[in-house]
Design an enzyme around this catalytic site. Structure first.
Site, PDB file in Angstrom:
ATOM      1  N   HIS A 153      36.251  48.692  48.716  1.00  0.00           N
ATOM      2  CA  HIS A 153      36.252  49.042  47.290  1.00  0.00           C
ATOM      3  C   HIS A 153      34.975  48.652  46.562  1.00  0.00           C
ATOM      4  O   HIS A 153      34.836  48.907  45.373  1.00  0.00           O
ATOM      5  CB  HIS A 153      37.459  48.420  46.576  1.00  0.00           C
ATOM      6  CG  HIS A 153      37.391  46.930  46.434  1.00  0.00           C
ATOM      7  ND1 HIS A 153      37.690  46.079  47.463  1.00  0.00           N
ATOM      8  CD2 HIS A 153      37.054  46.150  45.388  1.00  0.00           C
ATOM      9  CE1 HIS A 153      37.541  44.825  47.046  1.00  0.00           C
ATOM     10  NE2 HIS A 153      37.149  44.844  45.794  1.00  0.00           N
TER      11      HIS A 153
HETATM   12  N1  UDP Z   1      45.294  42.436  48.958  1.00  0.00           N
HETATM   13  C1  UDP Z   1      46.622  42.858  48.837  1.00  0.00           C
HETATM   14  N2  UDP Z   1      46.937  44.144  49.193  1.00  0.00           N
HETATM   15  C2  UDP Z   1      46.038  45.027  49.651  1.00  0.00           C
HETATM   16  C3  UDP Z   1      44.682  44.588  49.791  1.00  0.00           C
HETATM   17  C4  UDP Z   1      44.348  43.292  49.410  1.00  0.00           C
HETATM   18  O1  UDP Z   1      47.501  42.077  48.446  1.00  0.00           O
HETATM   19  O2  UDP Z   1      46.404  46.172  49.949  1.00  0.00           O
HETATM   20  C5  UDP Z   1      44.951  41.060  48.532  1.00  0.00           C
HETATM   21  C6  UDP Z   1      44.199  40.227  49.556  1.00  0.00           C
HETATM   22  O3  UDP Z   1      45.074  39.568  50.420  1.00  0.00           O
HETATM   23  C7  UDP Z   1      43.436  39.240  48.689  1.00  0.00           C
HETATM   24  C8  UDP Z   1      43.156  40.021  47.437  1.00  0.00           C
HETATM   25  O4  UDP Z   1      44.035  41.131  47.453  1.00  0.00           O
HETATM   26  O5  UDP Z   1      44.258  38.127  48.383  1.00  0.00           O
HETATM   27  C9  UDP Z   1      41.706  40.452  47.475  1.00  0.00           C
HETATM   28  O6  UDP Z   1      41.462  41.311  46.507  1.00  0.00           O
HETATM   29  P1  UDP Z   1      40.276  42.381  46.528  1.00  0.00           P
HETATM   30  O7  UDP Z   1      39.869  42.687  47.904  1.00  0.00           O
HETATM   31  O8  UDP Z   1      40.762  43.478  45.660  1.00  0.00           O
HETATM   32  O9  UDP Z   1      39.147  41.629  45.717  1.00  0.00           O
HETATM   33  P2  UDP Z   1      37.897  40.739  46.132  1.00  0.00           P
HETATM   34  O10 UDP Z   1      38.430  39.547  46.864  1.00  0.00           O
HETATM   35  O11 UDP Z   1      36.991  41.599  46.934  1.00  0.00           O
HETATM   36  O12 UDP Z   1      37.286  40.364  44.830  1.00  0.00           O
END
Ligand code: UDP
Length: 364
Positions: free
Chosen positions: A212
């Protein structure tokens, strides 16, 4: 209840906005509640889908937000401005003891900026992480939030060096560990890879992919290269891809749906997602949080980015950075998983953060 009356003077006010904030905030809110601290939760509504927001409140036992600003999506400026106006109005004439912000999303920097200008103390959970890549909107949010914060709560030792390099060495910096990992460890008994495999009709080995980041999904040409590399990987190992709304349009336009061995699904709730990751042969991602979660779950993680703000997941975890052109080769040569865990990623960071906040406020 009017917005102005939601926050009482003396409250510790937590700001959450997007999916990665919830697993970081839940252990902190629980630990402060156990210590009897008066607190409020403002959800900015930056993420608002059931899967990206509501389901986390139920699963993680987060209290119902005292206020939901409902800002929704928009350009960075539109969203950040709406969050700032909403938070300023929610604070009104009250004098909260502190605003606690999490991670690196627009809600984080917006809330920190409002609080700092109102003379309210700011604590940043997950301070000091740096990718050194200012083309990432999150890097801008991280740097500015740290500049505006009084209490810098860090997840890994190198964050302190990063903060010192930016002239913040004389601020209050506490190495507290990783509250997102508290959440993972607290729910370990609920992750059931067999159950999710049966729910998704999976048979045999599979990999999980999540994408994403703007650098990967905003340009159609880049999205096409990624989709083509994933297509090649899927010839060996089936890929399950819970698709974040942020990348949906470009990745689908780039032909993601045309590969039989790539199963595109809606974002999963936290328990289903971590269950799926736990059972995966490897993960391909550009997520920050997933690099950390795979480190604890001992699942090889290939991060499709030129850099990471979480280098400890490489030195102490299962993570490696990969380019699109390298992906297929790196999947074929996955290194054995290291048996080390980053220091203080032990399930009690929330308590350390609560103790640091209470001690800090006691001195103010
Ligand atoms: N996550 C979730 N479902 C999904 C994909 C990710 O619950 O289908 C959770 C993942 O386990 C983590 C969080 O979302 O705890 C991460 O979010 P994201 O990847 O959106 O953000 P980033 O960490 O890149 O800022």
């Amino acid at each position: 209840m009017t917005q102005q009356s939601v926050i009482q003077s003396g409250d510790v006010v937590h700001i959450t906005g997007a999916r990665p904030n919830f697993p970081k905030a839940a252990p902190v809110i629980a630990a402060l509640a156990a210590a009897g601290v008066a607190q409020k939760l403002i959800h900015t509504g930056q993420h608002y889908d059931e899967a990206l927001s509501e389901s986390f409140f139920q699963i993680l036992d987060l209290p119902k937000p005292d206020l939901n600003l409902g800002v929704g999506s928009g350009s960075h400026a539109t969203q950040t401005a709406a969050i700032m106006v909403g938070i300023e109005s929610a604070i009104g004439n009250s004098k909260p003891a502190m605003i606690v912000v999490y991670g690196d999303v627009n809600s984080t920097v917006a809330a920190a900026l409002v609080a700092a200008k109102l003379g309210i103390l700011v604590a940043h959970v997950e301070a000091g992480l740096r990718s050194f890549d200012l083309t990432m909107p999150e890097e801008i949010n991280r740097k500015l939030t740290d500049q505006l914060s009084d209490l810098l709560l860090i997840t890994s030792p190198e964050a302190k060096d990063n903060l010192e390099r930016e002239g913040l060495g004389d601020r209050e910096i506490f190495f507290v560990g990783n509250s997102m990992i508290d959440t993972l460890l607290a729910h370990l008994h609920e992750f059931d890879e067999k159950k999710i495999a049966s729910k998704l009709n999976l048979d045999g080995d599979y990999a999980v992919a999540t994408l994403h980041r703007p650098a990967n999904v905003d340009e159609l040409e880049t999205a096409k290269d990624i989709v083509s590399a994933l297509g090649q990987v899927s010839e060996q190992t089936q890929i399950i891809l819970p698709l974040h709304p942020r990348g949906k349009e470009s990745l689908m336009q780039a032909g993601l749906a045309k590969f039989d061995q790539i199963k595109v699904i809606e974002p999963l709730n936290y328990i289903d997602f971590i269950s799926l990751v736990k059972g995966a042969k490897f993960v391909i991602t550009d997520s920050g949080g997933v690099q950390e979660e795979t480190t604890i779950l001992k699942v090889p993680c290939l991060t499709l980015r030129p850099n990471t703000e979480r280098p400890i997941t490489i030195t102490h975890g299962t993570n490696q950075l990969v380019t699109v052109s390298d992906l297929v080769k790196r999947v074929a040569n996955l290194s054995p998983v290291k048996d080390v865990v980053p220091p203080l990623w032990d399930g009690t960071a929330g308590e350390r953060i609560a103790a640091a906040i209470i001690e800090f406020l006691g001195r103010k």
